[in-house]
Design a protein around this motif. Structure first.
Motif, PDB file in Angstrom:
ATOM      1  N   GLU A  21       4.114  -5.495   3.325  1.00 18.90           N
ATOM      2  CA  GLU A  21       4.296  -5.814   1.910  1.00 18.90           C
ATOM      3  C   GLU A  21       3.887  -4.622   1.041  1.00 18.90           C
ATOM      4  O   GLU A  21       3.014  -3.838   1.407  1.00 18.90           O
ATOM      5  N   THR A  22       4.513  -4.501  -0.113  1.00 17.88           N
ATOM      6  CA  THR A  22       4.162  -3.421  -1.040  1.00 17.88           C
ATOM      7  C   THR A  22       3.172  -3.872  -2.108  1.00 17.88           C
ATOM      8  O   THR A  22       2.599  -3.050  -2.821  1.00 17.88           O
ATOM      9  N   GLU A  23       3.003  -5.188  -2.235  1.00 17.32           N
ATOM     10  CA  GLU A  23       1.998  -5.710  -3.145  1.00 17.32           C
ATOM     11  C   GLU A  23       1.469  -7.049  -2.634  1.00 17.32           C
ATOM     12  O   GLU A  23       2.111  -7.734  -1.845  1.00 17.32           O
ATOM     13  N   GLU A  61      -2.682 -12.482 -10.326  1.00 14.86           N
ATOM     14  CA  GLU A  61      -2.769 -11.059 -10.655  1.00 14.86           C
ATOM     15  C   GLU A  61      -2.350 -10.255  -9.433  1.00 14.86           C
ATOM     16  O   GLU A  61      -2.927 -10.405  -8.358  1.00 14.86           O
ATOM     17  N   ALA A  62      -1.328  -9.429  -9.611  1.00 13.45           N
ATOM     18  CA  ALA A  62      -0.794  -8.635  -8.505  1.00 13.45           C
ATOM     19  C   ALA A  62      -1.618  -7.367  -8.293  1.00 13.45           C
ATOM     20  O   ALA A  62      -2.183  -6.807  -9.235  1.00 13.45           O
ATOM     21  N   VAL A  63      -1.676  -6.929  -7.052  1.00 19.20           N
ATOM     22  CA  VAL A  63      -2.357  -5.686  -6.669  1.00 19.20           C
ATOM     23  C   VAL A  63      -1.423  -4.887  -5.775  1.00 19.20           C
ATOM     24  O   VAL A  63      -0.916  -5.406  -4.772  1.00 19.20           O
ATOM     25  N   LYS A  64      -1.186  -3.642  -6.124  1.00 24.20           N
ATOM     26  CA  LYS A  64      -0.321  -2.772  -5.327  1.00 24.20           C
ATOM     27  C   LYS A  64      -1.004  -2.412  -4.010  1.00 24.20           C
ATOM     28  O   LYS A  64      -2.202  -2.133  -3.978  1.00 24.20           O
ATOM     29  N   ILE A  65      -0.252  -2.440  -2.934  1.00 24.05           N
ATOM     30  CA  ILE A  65      -0.765  -1.994  -1.638  1.00 24.05           C
ATOM     31  C   ILE A  65      -0.434  -0.517  -1.480  1.00 24.05           C
ATOM     32  O   ILE A  65       0.734  -0.125  -1.434  1.00 24.05           O
ATOM     33  N   GLU A  66      -1.464   0.302  -1.433  1.00 28.49           N
ATOM     34  CA  GLU A  66      -1.276   1.750  -1.303  1.00 28.49           C
ATOM     35  C   GLU A  66      -0.992   2.127   0.150  1.00 28.49           C
ATOM     36  O   GLU A  66      -1.294   1.382   1.080  1.00 28.49           O
ATOM     37  N   ASP A  67      -0.429   3.327   0.330  1.00 27.38           N
ATOM     38  CA  ASP A  67      -0.043   3.781   1.673  1.00 27.38           C
ATOM     39  C   ASP A  67      -1.237   3.949   2.609  1.00 27.38           C
ATOM     40  O   ASP A  67      -1.073   3.912   3.828  1.00 27.38           O
ATOM     41  N   ASP A  68      -2.414   4.149   2.031  1.00 27.53           N
ATOM     42  CA  ASP A  68      -3.601   4.353   2.868  1.00 27.53           C
ATOM     43  C   ASP A  68      -4.515   3.125   2.879  1.00 27.53           C
ATOM     44  O   ASP A  68      -5.629   3.178   3.410  1.00 27.53           O
ATOM     45  N   ASP A  69      -4.075   2.011   2.320  1.00 26.57           N
ATOM     46  CA  ASP A  69      -4.900   0.809   2.315  1.00 26.57           C
ATOM     47  C   ASP A  69      -5.079   0.257   3.731  1.00 26.57           C
ATOM     48  O   ASP A  69      -4.170   0.314   4.554  1.00 26.57           O
ATOM     49  N   LEU A 106      -8.387  -3.287   1.081  1.00 26.44           N
ATOM     50  CA  LEU A 106      -7.694  -4.317   0.312  1.00 26.44           C
ATOM     51  C   LEU A 106      -8.604  -5.526   0.077  1.00 26.44           C
ATOM     52  O   LEU A 106      -8.582  -6.138  -0.995  1.00 26.44           O
ATOM     53  N   HIS A 107      -9.408  -5.856   1.068  1.00 28.23           N
ATOM     54  CA  HIS A 107     -10.412  -6.922   0.936  1.00 28.23           C
ATOM     55  C   HIS A 107     -11.323  -6.652  -0.261  1.00 28.23           C
ATOM     56  O   HIS A 107     -11.575  -7.529  -1.099  1.00 28.23           O
ATOM     57  N   ASP A 108     -11.817  -5.422  -0.359  1.00 31.67           N
ATOM     58  CA  ASP A 108     -12.752  -5.078  -1.429  1.00 31.67           C
ATOM     59  C   ASP A 108     -12.083  -5.120  -2.801  1.00 31.67           C
ATOM     60  O   ASP A 108     -12.669  -5.600  -3.778  1.00 31.67           O
TER      61      ASP A 108
END
Length: 311
Positions: free
Chosen positions: A128-130, A151-159, A164-166
């Motif tokens: 997923e990207t977000e 509230e959406a959060v972008k998933i970064e390439d290094d996540d 992502l938990h934090d």
């Protein structure tokens, strides 16, 4: 509002602390029973219990939420709202119907996607990207209640699962306070979930981390990130477990079998996958510390042509 808070792991802590620091009154905390951990079987408090005790908040740890003493205690408290986040137990109807403003859950996905116990990790594993946080009213099903705020959060390439938990734990804390304000002011809008759009994110198991080198390189890289830090992705080097903590997909013209080490350099070693390959950046050999692939190669002699995995 008078709040009863239900939660257990680290993910719950920022929301509890935000409530404690807010205008609301946390009158009780409900968390899972303490369990012995480690080699010495030392009984450790849950992270939520640690925070509750340090703030002089009453703690309940029932084995079952249907225990009459516990239900009566909740009825005597008469909470305005029960806030639930990563609690790990299903609430019965007596508890669900108890608070004036209902039971509100903070869930780590953009529902109805990723209902279940592992939404953070599965969002990464599935590419997923977000992702994000959804607050919702609780119902008798698993994550099926009416949605409130998102509230959406972008998933970064290094996540990773850990990073992502934090991020999501902090977003959830702020969104819960906003949700309570709108609930109390009667300005909140309820939205029913479309179950046909739902996906299930089951609990993680250690066996999930066993890398199948017949998969595409990108799929393996996502698995590595999603299972970092727990339960972690791994393979076998000879008869020892080799955890893979970080890897990079590389486009190449390498020839070889899936799982074969096809190149070794100062930056790491390359493993052939079904398509493309993975440059392994960070590893941990069984019985050793986590380290960069460069440091690992200085102490362990690998050769091109070696095969990783069970044979």
């Amino acid at each position: 509002m008078k709040v009863v808070f239900m939660g257990t792991p680290d993910f719950s802590v920022p929301t509890l602390q935000e409530l404690i620091d807010s205008e609301h009154e946390v009158v009780a905390v409900v968390t899972k029973p303490d369990k012995p951990k480690g080699r010495g079987n030392k009984v450790l408090f849950t992270p939520v219990k640690e925070v509750a005790i340090s703030n002089d908040i009453q703690v309940f740890q029932p084995q079952k939420l249907s225990e009459e003493d516990f239900v009566e205690a909740m009825e005597n408290i008469k909470p305005d709202v029960i806030v639930v986040i990563a609690f790990g137990k299903i609430l019965n109807k007596r508890i669900l119907n108890l608070p004036k403003y209902g039971c509100i859950n903070v869930h780590a996905s953009l529902l109805p996607k990723y209902r279940g116990a592992g939404p953070i990790q599965w969002s990464l594993i599935n590419g997923e990207t977000e992702t994000g946080i959804t607050t919702m009213y609780m119902a008798s099903g698993i994550d099926t209640g009416d949605m409130l705020l998102k509230e959406a959060v972008k998933i970064e390439d290094d996540d990773t699962g850990g990073s992502l938990h934090d991020k999501l734990s902090q977003v959830g804390a702020k969104l819960l306070i906003k949700t309570l304000k709108e609930v109390q002011n009667n300005t909140i809008t309820r939205e029913k979930q479309d179950s046909e759009e739902s996906t299930y994110a089951p609990m993680l198991e250690k066996s999930m981390g066993n890398i199948n080198w017949e998969y595409d390189a990108k799929k393996i890289e996502l698995l590595i990130r999603g299972l970092n830090p727990w339960p972690s992705a791994y393979t076998y080097l000879g008869n020892k477990i080799l955890k893979i903590w970080k890897a990079t997909v590389i486009e190449d013209n390498y020839k070889g079998k899936s799982g074969e080490i096809v190149d070794i350099s100062k930056s790491g070693f390359v493993v052939k996958c079904k398509d493309s390959s993975l440059l392994i950046n960070e590893v941990q050999l069984q019985g050793k510390k986590r380290m960069t692939a460069d440091a690992f190669l200085r102490g362990y002699k690998l050769e091109c042509g070696e095969l990783l995995g069970r044979r």
